[in-house]
Design an enzyme around this catalytic site. Structure first.
Site, mmCIF file in Angstrom:
data_model
loop_
_atom_site.group_PDB
_atom_site.id
_atom_site.type_symbol
_atom_site.label_atom_id
_atom_site.label_comp_id
_atom_site.label_asym_id
_atom_site.label_seq_id
_atom_site.Cartn_x
_atom_site.Cartn_y
_atom_site.Cartn_z
ATOM 1 N N HIS A 285 0.833 -1.216 0.000
ATOM 2 C CA HIS A 285 0.000 0.000 0.000
ATOM 3 C C HIS A 285 0.863 1.258 0.000
ATOM 4 C CE1 HIS A 285 -4.049 1.665 1.675
ATOM 5 N NE2 HIS A 285 -3.402 2.625 1.028
ATOM 6 N N HIS B 141 1.397 5.160 -1.967
ATOM 7 C CA HIS B 141 0.922 6.176 -2.915
ATOM 8 C C HIS B 141 2.146 6.874 -3.495
ATOM 9 C CE1 HIS B 141 -3.346 5.864 -1.689
ATOM 10 N NE2 HIS B 141 -2.851 5.613 -0.491
ATOM 11 N N LEU B 142 2.354 6.712 -4.801
ATOM 12 C CA LEU B 142 3.533 7.319 -5.430
ATOM 13 C C LEU B 142 3.190 8.581 -6.228
ATOM 14 C CD1 LEU B 142 5.642 4.205 -6.514
ATOM 15 C CD2 LEU B 142 5.889 5.651 -4.493
ATOM 16 N N ASP C 222 -8.647 2.458 -3.293
ATOM 17 C CA ASP C 222 -8.211 3.081 -2.033
ATOM 18 C C ASP C 222 -8.377 4.592 -2.043
ATOM 19 O OD1 ASP C 222 -6.939 2.887 0.633
ATOM 20 O OD2 ASP C 222 -5.617 4.317 -0.330
ATOM 21 N N HIS D 172 -10.683 -0.397 0.945
ATOM 22 C CA HIS D 172 -10.582 0.723 1.903
ATOM 23 C C HIS D 172 -11.938 0.749 2.609
ATOM 24 C CE1 HIS D 172 -9.736 5.120 2.834
ATOM 25 N NE2 HIS D 172 -11.044 5.074 2.966
ATOM 26 N N ASP E 232 0.810 2.640 3.700
ATOM 27 C CA ASP E 232 -0.099 3.718 3.273
ATOM 28 C C ASP E 232 0.682 5.028 3.131
ATOM 29 O OD1 ASP E 232 -2.304 5.063 2.395
ATOM 30 O OD2 ASP E 232 -3.415 4.966 4.276
ATOM 31 N N PRO F 153 -5.664 14.201 4.048
ATOM 32 C CA PRO F 153 -5.305 13.064 4.891
ATOM 33 C C PRO F 153 -4.143 12.267 4.308
ATOM 34 C CG PRO F 153 -7.295 12.587 3.623
ATOM 35 C CD PRO F 153 -6.892 13.995 3.273
HETATM 36 O O1 DOR Z 1 -4.833 9.020 4.564
HETATM 37 C C1 DOR Z 1 -5.010 8.576 3.456
HETATM 38 N N1 DOR Z 1 -4.386 9.083 2.381
HETATM 39 N N2 DOR Z 1 -5.871 7.566 3.295
HETATM 40 C C2 DOR Z 1 -6.246 7.138 2.092
HETATM 41 O O2 DOR Z 1 -7.045 6.246 2.030
HETATM 42 C C3 DOR Z 1 -5.725 7.783 0.871
HETATM 43 C C4 DOR Z 1 -4.434 8.442 1.125
HETATM 44 C C5 DOR Z 1 -4.014 9.387 0.053
HETATM 45 O O3 DOR Z 1 -4.138 9.069 -1.138
HETATM 46 O O4 DOR Z 1 -3.497 10.462 0.394
HETATM 47 ZN ZN ZN Z 2 -7.130 3.866 2.229
#
Ligand code: DOR
Ligand code: ZN
Length: 429
Positions: free
Chosen positions: A56, A58-59, A150, A177, A303, A321
């Site tokens: 998990h 995020h790039l 997600d 998610h 994450d 977030p």
């Molecule tokens: O905190 C989060 N950030 N939760 C998520 O489900 C997505 C992620 C994001 O892409 O920044």
């Molecule tokens: Zn998530």
């Protein structure tokens, strides 16, 4: 190119040995191996583990290269001890077609620091309505094995049921998610005494738990596998226990930040602590730790979610977030699980490498430390400590919640198929 890793303990157990890596594989393990032409990595007293796998990450490429790119995220991953990461589909454009998923795979291979496996979206545009052409993404160059919306929950039960059925036919995994969106409208913090005191809109545990329970039942009836992203509550742990006891094919991950942090951090209203799902109460963090130790939660996933300063240094409710996680994951797992005696180093290999590789179906990762196996390896100094500084991390963003914290253990080297991708805090490529 051969490399001799000198004086390591395999899984932190037994005598110190030398490990010879040649042509991408482990070729010899023993005491006092001959150096020959090999480059030597002095690792006396350090721990050798299989390279970590992050389900998990995020790039942000394509679309938000101002916050992270496949190159900067790969560097963070290698420095954190990862040899494979799964890049989430909530990019712009969304990874809902082979055009995007194949690009992500190619770009990761061109950078060459870590295998970047694209995650495909479950629904077109992450809109929760129409299933994507999962087969085309699975059969593309990127060989997508994991699908997720997600950031968005696949909340329509009929869409989720069809996604599980389709994925089962293809032999791929749906990662959910778990967030019932009707229960999180406007929510920014865990629903509890802290949010009430601070005047922040609450995100109830039930938003997560109701979807976890529903999806366990949908998976049971579809004969499907389902994976729960970032489990965050004690109640989710109880549902996972129940579902596994029924023989349902359900797996789950926990983030380092949900293991270490809780909502008492929100008192400063610092947007760096805003994350989805939100930081819960200390009792939830304790239950998550125990569940990871007991195998109810299968693995750790970061994450890793980079955001720009102008998106985080704002009023709490307006902050985006997400938090960085790749370079701090191991140290947080050591702090929360190894130091208190909940996990051994052998167990760290299980929850950070073997289990995630198995869940995603990666044949060449999470392998035993044995002769003939691919040299996807992480070397850890268990006795060192370091102080986190967001600006010193390799990510293009700096939104770490661990700023100025001193954490135990550091990754001293990472090898991907026998090539050194990180060493002593630097990426040599
Ligand atoms: O905190 C989060 N950030 N939760 C998520 O489900 C997505 C992620 C994001 O892409 O920044
Ligand atoms: Zn998530």
């Amino acid at each position: 190119m051969s490399i001799l890793i000198r004086g390591v303990q395999l899984y932190g157990e037994g005598d110190q040995v030398d490990v010879l890596v040649d042509d991408g594989q482990i070729t010899e393990i023993g005491a006092d191996l001959a150096v020959g032409e090999a480059e030597v990595i002095e690792a006396s007293g350090q721990v050798l583990l299989p390279g970590f796998v992050d389900l998990h990450t995020h790039l942000r490429e394509p679309g938000r290269e101002d916050t992270e790119t496949i190159e900067t995220g790969s560097a963070a991953a290698a420095l954190g001890g990862f040899t494979a990461v799964f890049a989430m589909a909530n990019t712009n454009p969304v990874a809902d077609s082979p055009v995007v998923t194949d690009h992500v795979w190619h770009r990761g291979q061109a950078v060459g620091l870590v295998d970047v496996h694209p995650i495909g979206a479950v629904t077109v545009g992450l809109e929760g309505k129409q299933l994507t052409e999962m087969a085309m993404m699975a059969n593309g160059v990127g060989q997508v094995r994991v699908f997720s919306d997600d950031g968005h929950c696949v909340d329509d039960p009929l869409v989720m049921r069809r996604a599980l059925e389709y994925a089962t036919g293809l032999g791929v995994l749906i990662a959910q998610h778990a967030e019932e969106p009707r229960l999180t409208v406007g929510a920014v913090a865990h629903e509890g005494p802290t949010a009430a005191k601070l005047g922040l809109a609450g995100w109830p545990r039930a938003a997560e738990e109701s979807i976890v329970a529903r999806d366990a039942i949908l998976a049971r009836d579809a004969g499907a596998r389902v994976h729960i992203c970032h489990a965050s509550t004690a109640g989710t742990v109880e549902i996972l226990k129940w579902a596994k006891a029924q023989g349902i094919s359900i797996t789950a991950e926990v983030t380092p930040h949900h293991l270490l942090l809780d909502d008492s951090r929100l008192a400063t209203y610092d947007g760096v602590n805003r994350v989805n799902p939100p930081l819960r109460e200390n009792s939830d963090a304790q239950a998550l730790r125990q569940a990871l130790a007991d195998g109810v939660i299968d693995c750790v996933a970061t994450d890793h979610a980079p955001h720009a300063e102008h998106e985080k240094c704002v009023e709490f409710s307006a902050a985006r977030p997400g938090m960085l996680g790749l370079q701090t994951a191991l140290s947080v797992v050591v702090e929360t699980m190894v130091v208190p005696g909940l996990l051994s180093w052998r167990d760290v290999a299980r929850v950070m490498s073997e289990n995630p590789a198995r869940i995603a179906g990666l044949p060449d990762q999470g392998r035993p430390l044995e002769i003939g196996e691919p040299a996807n390896l992480t070397i850890v100094d268990p006795d060192s400590t370091w102080t986190v500084s967001g600006s010193a991390l390799a990510s293009r963003s700096a939104n770490t919640p661990y700023e100025s914290m001193t954490l135990p253990a550091s990754v001293t080297a990472t090898l991907l198929r026998g090539t050194v991708t990180a060493r002593d805090g630097k990426c040599p490529l």
